[in-house]
Motif scaffolding. Structure first.
Motif, PDB file in Angstrom:
ATOM      1  N   THR A 116      -2.887  -2.776 -20.814  1.00 28.25           N
ATOM      2  CA  THR A 116      -2.472  -3.211 -22.080  1.00 28.25           C
ATOM      3  C   THR A 116      -1.181  -3.963 -22.466  1.00 28.25           C
ATOM      4  N   LYS A 117      -0.471  -3.629 -21.915  1.00 32.00           N
ATOM      5  CA  LYS A 117       0.777  -4.386 -22.162  1.00 32.00           C
ATOM      6  C   LYS A 117       1.456  -4.858 -21.338  1.00 32.00           C
ATOM      7  N   GLU A 118       0.159  -5.686 -19.960  1.00 32.02           N
ATOM      8  CA  GLU A 118       0.437  -6.172 -19.168  1.00 32.02           C
ATOM      9  C   GLU A 118       1.456  -6.150 -18.866  1.00 32.02           C
ATOM     10  N   ILE A 119       2.162  -4.839 -18.220  1.00 32.64           N
ATOM     11  CA  ILE A 119       3.125  -4.642 -17.741  1.00 32.64           C
ATOM     12  C   ILE A 119       3.092  -3.913 -16.232  1.00 32.64           C
ATOM     13  N   ILE A 120       4.238  -3.819 -15.420  1.00 31.66           N
ATOM     14  CA  ILE A 120       3.933  -3.350 -14.623  1.00 31.66           C
ATOM     15  C   ILE A 120       5.573  -2.608 -14.085  1.00 31.66           C
ATOM     16  N   GLU A 121       5.693  -1.467 -13.832  1.00 29.90           N
ATOM     17  CA  GLU A 121       7.192  -0.677 -13.669  1.00 29.90           C
ATOM     18  C   GLU A 121       7.027   0.014 -12.502  1.00 29.90           C
ATOM     19  N   LEU A 122       7.858  -0.325 -11.678  1.00 33.46           N
ATOM     20  CA  LEU A 122       8.657   0.585 -10.561  1.00 33.46           C
ATOM     21  C   LEU A 122       9.867   0.744 -10.466  1.00 33.46           C
ATOM     22  N   LYS A 123       9.742   2.421 -10.041  1.00 31.81           N
ATOM     23  CA  LYS A 123      10.973   3.092 -10.314  1.00 31.81           C
ATOM     24  C   LYS A 123      11.300   3.946  -8.401  1.00 31.81           C
ATOM     25  N   GLU A 124      12.907   3.927  -8.991  1.00 30.74           N
ATOM     26  CA  GLU A 124      12.923   3.978  -6.913  1.00 30.74           C
ATOM     27  C   GLU A 124      12.718   5.696  -7.181  1.00 30.74           C
ATOM     28  N   ARG A 125      11.777   5.950  -5.866  1.00 29.30           N
ATOM     29  CA  ARG A 125      11.685   7.310  -5.880  1.00 29.30           C
ATOM     30  C   ARG A 125      13.347   8.057  -5.391  1.00 29.30           C
ATOM     31  N   ASP A 126      13.590   9.277  -5.505  1.00 31.15           N
ATOM     32  CA  ASP A 126      15.324   9.890  -4.415  1.00 31.15           C
ATOM     33  C   ASP A 126      14.345  10.025  -2.988  1.00 31.15           C
ATOM     34  N   HIS A 127      15.806   9.795  -2.199  1.00 32.23           N
ATOM     35  CA  HIS A 127      15.039   9.924  -0.923  1.00 32.23           C
ATOM     36  C   HIS A 127      15.362  11.031  -0.545  1.00 32.23           C
ATOM     37  N   GLY A 142       0.786  -1.021   0.181  1.00 37.21           N
ATOM     38  CA  GLY A 142      -0.300  -0.031  -0.532  1.00 37.21           C
ATOM     39  C   GLY A 142       0.876   0.885  -0.076  1.00 37.21           C
ATOM     40  N   GLN A 143       0.318   2.571   0.683  1.00 40.78           N
ATOM     41  CA  GLN A 143       0.761   4.064   0.523  1.00 40.78           C
ATOM     42  C   GLN A 143       1.839   3.486   1.184  1.00 40.78           C
ATOM     43  N   LYS A 144       1.641   3.464   2.648  1.00 41.82           N
ATOM     44  CA  LYS A 144       3.288   4.003   3.556  1.00 41.82           C
ATOM     45  C   LYS A 144       3.816   2.497   3.171  1.00 41.82           C
ATOM     46  N   GLY A 145       5.153   2.509   2.839  1.00 41.32           N
ATOM     47  CA  GLY A 145       6.157   1.189   2.517  1.00 41.32           C
ATOM     48  C   GLY A 145       6.117   0.854   1.319  1.00 41.32           C
ATOM     49  N   PHE A 146       5.312   1.183   0.655  1.00 40.02           N
ATOM     50  CA  PHE A 146       5.516   1.313  -1.017  1.00 40.02           C
ATOM     51  C   PHE A 146       5.374   2.026  -1.967  1.00 40.02           C
ATOM     52  N   PHE A 147       4.470   2.606  -1.963  1.00 42.23           N
ATOM     53  CA  PHE A 147       4.136   3.811  -3.000  1.00 42.23           C
ATOM     54  C   PHE A 147       5.059   5.198  -2.748  1.00 42.23           C
ATOM     55  N   ASP A 148       5.068   5.262  -0.945  1.00 40.08           N
ATOM     56  CA  ASP A 148       6.012   6.591  -0.595  1.00 40.08           C
ATOM     57  C   ASP A 148       7.872   6.501  -1.070  1.00 40.08           C
ATOM     58  N   ILE A 149       7.964   4.964  -1.449  1.00 39.79           N
ATOM     59  CA  ILE A 149       9.900   4.586  -2.272  1.00 39.79           C
ATOM     60  C   ILE A 149       9.338   4.294  -3.126  1.00 39.79           C
ATOM     61  N   PHE A 150       8.452   3.639  -3.706  1.00 43.14           N
ATOM     62  CA  PHE A 150       8.302   3.520  -5.268  1.00 43.14           C
ATOM     63  C   PHE A 150       7.251   4.666  -6.354  1.00 43.14           C
ATOM     64  N   THR A 151       7.619   4.592  -7.493  1.00 47.63           N
ATOM     65  CA  THR A 151       6.566   5.188  -9.105  1.00 47.63           C
ATOM     66  C   THR A 151       6.503   4.241  -9.304  1.00 47.63           C
ATOM     67  N   VAL A 152       4.726   4.463  -9.145  1.00 50.62           N
ATOM     68  CA  VAL A 152       3.996   2.967  -9.203  1.00 50.62           C
ATOM     69  C   VAL A 152       3.871   3.195 -11.057  1.00 50.62           C
ATOM     70  N   MET A 153       4.106   2.407 -12.650  1.00 52.58           N
ATOM     71  CA  MET A 153       3.134   3.182 -13.483  1.00 52.58           C
ATOM     72  C   MET A 153       2.609   1.445 -14.301  1.00 52.58           C
TER      73      MET A 153
END
Length: 142
Positions: free
Chosen positions: A131-142, A116-127
């Protein structure tokens, strides 16, 4: 880091849903002390925090009910459900973070963890790209 959506075959073809459901479920590792568990978790933008079944906490060697108690509700739980917060290490792909997650005996024991939001979405940008069946995670700048 990119992950494929997890495909769930449906028992019967549906005109609306088709023959499979796609869910943003990814593999990860949880560590507490010297114990590590490989598990799968659903990326859920509607969840306030990360939560896993209490038995997962036990397998990590945690005394689950001694954690800070937090009541929660929502689609995944009945009103008045409780989680117990503990500090663990999560490894997703090549990234490792210390986070605080909830363990609860009020959620389905044979399901998936929830990211969820705390512990995941505050660490990663999630796309999500369904349609392409892909989840992309990018590390946020801390």
């Amino acid at each position: 880091m990119k992950f494929r959506y997890y495909k769930f075959p449906l028992k019967e073809q549906s005109e609306f849903l088709g023959s499979t459901l796609l869910k943003p479920i990814i593999p990860l590792e949880l560590t507490a002390g010297s114990k590590e568990i490989r598990y799968a978790a659903l990326i859920d933008s509607g969840a306030d925090f990360c939560i896993f079944d209490g038995q997962i906490g036990e397998l990590l060697g945690l005394d689950v009910c001694t954690g800070e108690s937090l009541d929660f509700g929502g689609i995944q739980a009945l009103a008045g459900a409780s989680a117990f917060l503990h500090n663990v290490t999560i490894r997703v792909g090549g990234w490792t973070y210390k986070i605080r997650i909830g363990f609860s005996y009020d959620i389905a024991p044979h399901g998936y963890g929830i990211l969820g939001q705390k512990g995941f979405f505050d660490i990663f940008t999630v796309m999500f790209d369904l349609t392409k069946e892909i989840i992309e995670l990018k590390e946020r700048d801390h």
